[in-house]
Structures are given as C-alpha cells and as structure tokens.
Write a protein that holds these residues in place. Structure first.
Motif, PDB file in Angstrom:
ATOM      1  N   TYR A  52       0.853  -1.196   0.000  1.00 15.35           N
ATOM      2  CA  TYR A  52       0.000   0.000   0.000  1.00 15.35           C
ATOM      3  C   TYR A  52       0.886   1.243   0.000  1.00 15.35           C
ATOM      4  CZ  TYR A  52      -3.447  -3.467   1.534  1.00 15.35           C
ATOM      5  OH  TYR A  52      -4.253  -4.569   1.632  1.00 15.35           O
ATOM      6  N   LYS A  53       1.050   1.825  -1.183  1.00 17.22           N
ATOM      7  CA  LYS A  53       1.980   2.943  -1.345  1.00 17.22           C
ATOM      8  C   LYS A  53       1.302   4.304  -1.290  1.00 17.22           C
ATOM      9  CE  LYS A  53       5.619   0.318  -2.095  1.00 17.22           C
ATOM     10  NZ  LYS A  53       6.748   0.266  -1.139  1.00 17.22           N
ATOM     11  N   ASP A  54      -0.031   4.337  -1.420  1.00 18.93           N
ATOM     12  CA  ASP A  54      -0.734   5.609  -1.411  1.00 18.93           C
ATOM     13  C   ASP A  54      -2.203   5.353  -1.081  1.00 18.93           C
ATOM     14  OD1 ASP A  54      -1.802   4.521  -3.778  1.00 18.93           O
ATOM     15  OD2 ASP A  54      -0.443   5.663  -5.046  1.00 18.93           O
ATOM     16  N   LEU A  55      -2.990   6.401  -1.038  1.00 18.37           N
ATOM     17  CA  LEU A  55      -4.406   6.256  -0.695  1.00 18.37           C
ATOM     18  C   LEU A  55      -5.180   5.506  -1.772  1.00 18.37           C
ATOM     19  CD1 LEU A  55      -5.246   9.755   0.865  1.00 18.37           C
ATOM     20  CD2 LEU A  55      -4.602   7.634   2.031  1.00 18.37           C
ATOM     21  N   ALA A  56      -4.762   5.643  -3.026  1.00 12.80           N
ATOM     22  CA  ALA A  56      -5.446   4.952  -4.118  1.00 12.80           C
ATOM     23  C   ALA A  56      -5.374   3.436  -3.950  1.00 12.80           C
ATOM     24  CB  ALA A  56      -4.844   5.361  -5.460  1.00 12.80           C
ATOM     25  N   ALA A  57      -4.309   2.946  -3.321  1.00  8.08           N
ATOM     26  CA  ALA A  57      -4.132   1.506  -3.119  1.00  8.08           C
ATOM     27  C   ALA A  57      -5.048   0.958  -2.035  1.00  8.08           C
ATOM     28  CB  ALA A  57      -2.676   1.203  -2.764  1.00  8.08           C
ATOM     29  N   LEU A  58      -5.735   1.845  -1.309  1.00 10.49           N
ATOM     30  CA  LEU A  58      -6.563   1.427  -0.180  1.00 10.49           C
ATOM     31  C   LEU A  58      -8.044   1.298  -0.532  1.00 10.49           C
ATOM     32  CD1 LEU A  58      -4.933   3.575   2.647  1.00 10.49           C
ATOM     33  CD2 LEU A  58      -4.620   1.133   2.225  1.00 10.49           C
ATOM     34  N   GLY A 116     -11.484   0.011  -0.870  1.00 11.66           N
ATOM     35  CA  GLY A 116     -12.122  -1.130  -0.223  1.00 11.66           C
ATOM     36  C   GLY A 116     -11.446  -1.567   1.060  1.00 11.66           C
ATOM     37  N   LYS A 117     -10.404  -0.845   1.498  1.00 11.66           N
ATOM     38  CA  LYS A 117      -9.646  -1.206   2.700  1.00 11.66           C
ATOM     39  C   LYS A 117     -10.057  -0.312   3.879  1.00 11.66           C
ATOM     40  CE  LYS A 117      -7.292  -4.129   0.225  1.00 11.66           C
ATOM     41  NZ  LYS A 117      -7.485  -5.587   0.359  1.00 11.66           N
ATOM     42  N   TYR A 152     -11.949   4.160   0.496  1.00 11.41           N
ATOM     43  CA  TYR A 152     -11.603   3.370   1.679  1.00 11.41           C
ATOM     44  C   TYR A 152     -12.567   3.692   2.829  1.00 11.41           C
ATOM     45  CZ  TYR A 152      -9.108   7.798   2.418  1.00 11.41           C
ATOM     46  OH  TYR A 152      -8.785   9.131   2.521  1.00 11.41           O
ATOM     47  N   GLU A 153     -12.560   2.832   3.834  1.00  9.48           N
ATOM     48  CA  GLU A 153     -13.366   3.043   5.038  1.00  9.48           C
ATOM     49  C   GLU A 153     -12.494   3.689   6.112  1.00  9.48           C
ATOM     50  OE1 GLU A 153     -15.539   0.464   8.605  1.00  9.48           O
ATOM     51  OE2 GLU A 153     -14.745  -0.554   6.832  1.00  9.48           O
ATOM     52  N   VAL A 154     -12.990   4.740   6.747  1.00  6.29           N
ATOM     53  CA  VAL A 154     -12.257   5.407   7.820  1.00  6.29           C
ATOM     54  C   VAL A 154     -12.653   4.789   9.159  1.00  6.29           C
ATOM     55  CG1 VAL A 154     -11.901   7.588   9.041  1.00  6.29           C
ATOM     56  CG2 VAL A 154     -12.029   7.563   6.541  1.00  6.29           C
ATOM     57  N   ILE A 210      -6.664  -3.204  10.908  1.00 11.49           N
ATOM     58  CA  ILE A 210      -6.860  -2.210   9.860  1.00 11.49           C
ATOM     59  C   ILE A 210      -5.734  -2.371   8.849  1.00 11.49           C
ATOM     60  CG2 ILE A 210      -8.109  -0.532  11.283  1.00 11.49           C
ATOM     61  CD1 ILE A 210      -5.501   1.048  11.574  1.00 11.49           C
ATOM     62  N   ASP A 211      -5.923  -1.824   7.675  1.00 13.54           N
ATOM     63  CA  ASP A 211      -4.939  -2.011   6.605  1.00 13.54           C
ATOM     64  C   ASP A 211      -3.846  -0.951   6.605  1.00 13.54           C
ATOM     65  OD1 ASP A 211      -6.270  -4.296   5.074  1.00 13.54           O
ATOM     66  OD2 ASP A 211      -7.893  -2.827   5.195  1.00 13.54           O
ATOM     67  N   ALA A 212      -4.166   0.218   7.116  1.00 11.00           N
ATOM     68  CA  ALA A 212      -3.203   1.315   7.124  1.00 11.00           C
ATOM     69  C   ALA A 212      -3.658   2.358   8.142  1.00 11.00           C
ATOM     70  CB  ALA A 212      -3.092   1.949   5.734  1.00 11.00           C
TER      71      ALA A 212
END
Length: 272
Positions: free
Chosen positions: A145-151, A153-154, A177-179, A197-199
C-alpha cells in the motif's frame, strides 16, 4: 482520558445554596493559583501545568514514572524561564484542541504535537510554530500500500480530532476506503501491526518512530500538508504567550533547540 474527581458533601440546605452560588463564580478546577516571578499568572502556584495526550512518541510519552519527549523538553525551557516546575496532565485531545482544558483552568499550556489550524485558532491562541510536520501512511510491511489509491475497499485508521482524520475524510470518497476512528495513536498503530486495519494516517514523526521500533511495519509515503505545531494557551493570555515565543526564539538562537531536536530525532532540523 480525563480524570474527573467527585466530592461528596453533607451540607445543610442553606449552606448548600451558599456553596452553589460560589461555585457559579468559579472559573478553574485548580486551587492555589499563583503568579510566577515574571508576573505571568498560573493556575497552580509554583507550577506550569501542561495539558497533553499520551502517548504520542517521541513528542510526549511515559517512560517509567516520568513523561518525556520533545514537547516536554521545550516546555521545560518555558518553566525554567518562569522559575517554576512543569507539571503534566494527561487528558483527552478533543478537550485540548477545542480549548476546553485551558478555559476551565485545568492547565496553563497545551503541548501535544498540535497542528496550528484556523479552526483551532478560534478556540485557543498559538505560539509561533516550533515544528514542521507532514501526514504519513503506516502499513504492515509487504502489503504494497503505497498511497491512498491503493486502499480502495480497505480500512484506514485515523486518530480522533486530528488533522490526519481531517485529511482522510476529505479524500475517502475519491479513493473509496473506510475510515476507522481511534481515540489515541497507540491503539491506531497497534491495529496496523495486528492487521485489524490495513493502514493508518497520522503525523510523520510518530509513525517513523513506531516503524523503527516495530520493523514489521513501515511508512510508505508522506502527504505534503504543511502542518506546523504550536503551543496553545487560553485566548487572550498574552503575557504567557509572549514568554513562550521569547523562549522559543532564544532556544533557536542559542542552539538549545537544535540539541533537543537531535536528542529526539537523531539529526538536526533541516536548515530554513
């Protein structure tokens, strides 16, 4: 979290009414307020009480029975200037950034790696900026996960009432993404490490510090937000604010600021 105290009093009705009337005039939860040698009025005699929210390493965190960190060392310089001792109160960040802790007299200053924002300036007065920060992304190593775009559905963790939360909410519709909200930094960071959480997004300093301590995590990117930290005081407390600004100016001129910075970050601050 805040630690309220309760007093149970057995009073005659007339005495209770008298005390209620007096309580209506109270403006501080602290008794024994005093004035320092420099003429600055403090909420507690002989003390400079600092509201902060633990843990936010390396700015303020517990080490044994002491609270230490970059912010702690800077405010110690202010306490020394006032010829008093710093006393630290751990309290909810929401009450710090909205001015409540200062307004009710829980503390004299707020030092919590707090970004200066226009909204917060409506509630408290800030010192001159003392630290430059950016937002950053903490992930479990190897996730990619290098940026917000990679998240998309995460699940992206944020700390309540922070500029990181504001940044995440601003971009969630765009990146899908979900906050997930956390009350403090430690819970947020741990959730990344355990995979709940993913990030996580937060200030870069604490996240780099965490990744150094837990190498199974890593910071993969920063977001240029131009965050600057300030020390907060109650609106209109010019005498204390002027003292803080003078201490910061003197510390930078003398090299003391650079020594404190290097102590906590392992390098001198970038030249301006």
């Amino acid at each position: 979290m805040a630690r309220p105290t309760r007093h149970v009093l057995a009073l005659l009705p007339a005495a209770a009414l008298a005390l209620t009337a007096l309580a209506g005039c109270a403006t501080s939860t602290n008794s024994g307020s005093g004035t320092s040698d420099s003429g600055v009025t403090l909420v507690k005699a002989g003390k400079l009480v600092t509201c902060t929210h633990l843990s936010y390493k390396p700015f303020q965190y517990s080490e044994g029975d002491k609270t230490v960190g970059f912010d702690v060392d800077l405010v110690d310089l202010v306490a020394k200037k006032l010829n008093v001792q710093q006393e630290i109160l751990d309290t909810a960040f929401e009450g710090i950034q909205n001015g409540q802790s200062l307004n009710v007299g829980d503390c004299d200053v707020a030092a919590a790696a707090m970004t200066i924002t226009d909204v917060r300036k409506q509630a408290i007065d800030f010192s001159d900026p003392y630290f430059d920060a950016e937002q950053a992304l903490l992930v479990k190593k190897g996730t990619g996960y290098k940026d917000l775009a990679a998240l998309k559905g995460k699940r992206l963790g944020v700390q309540q009432s922070t500029t990181g939360e504001e940044y995440a909410n601003k971009n969630k519709d765009q990146f899908g993404y979900e906050v997930v909200q956390f009350e403090d930094l430690t819970l947020q960071e741990t959730a990344v490490r355990t995979g709940s959480i993913d990030a996580a997004i937060n200030d870069n300093g604490p996240l780099y510090d965490y990744a150094k301590e837990f190498p199974e995590t890593e910071v993969t990117t920063e977001f240029s937000t131009g965050d600057k930290y300030g020390i907060g005081v109650k609106k209109g407390n010019k005498a204390l604010l002027d003292t803080i600004n003078q201490v910061l100016k003197d510390a930078k001129a003398s090299g003391e600021y650079d020594k404190i910075y290097e102590k906590w970050f392992g390098k001198k601050p970038a030249a301006k």
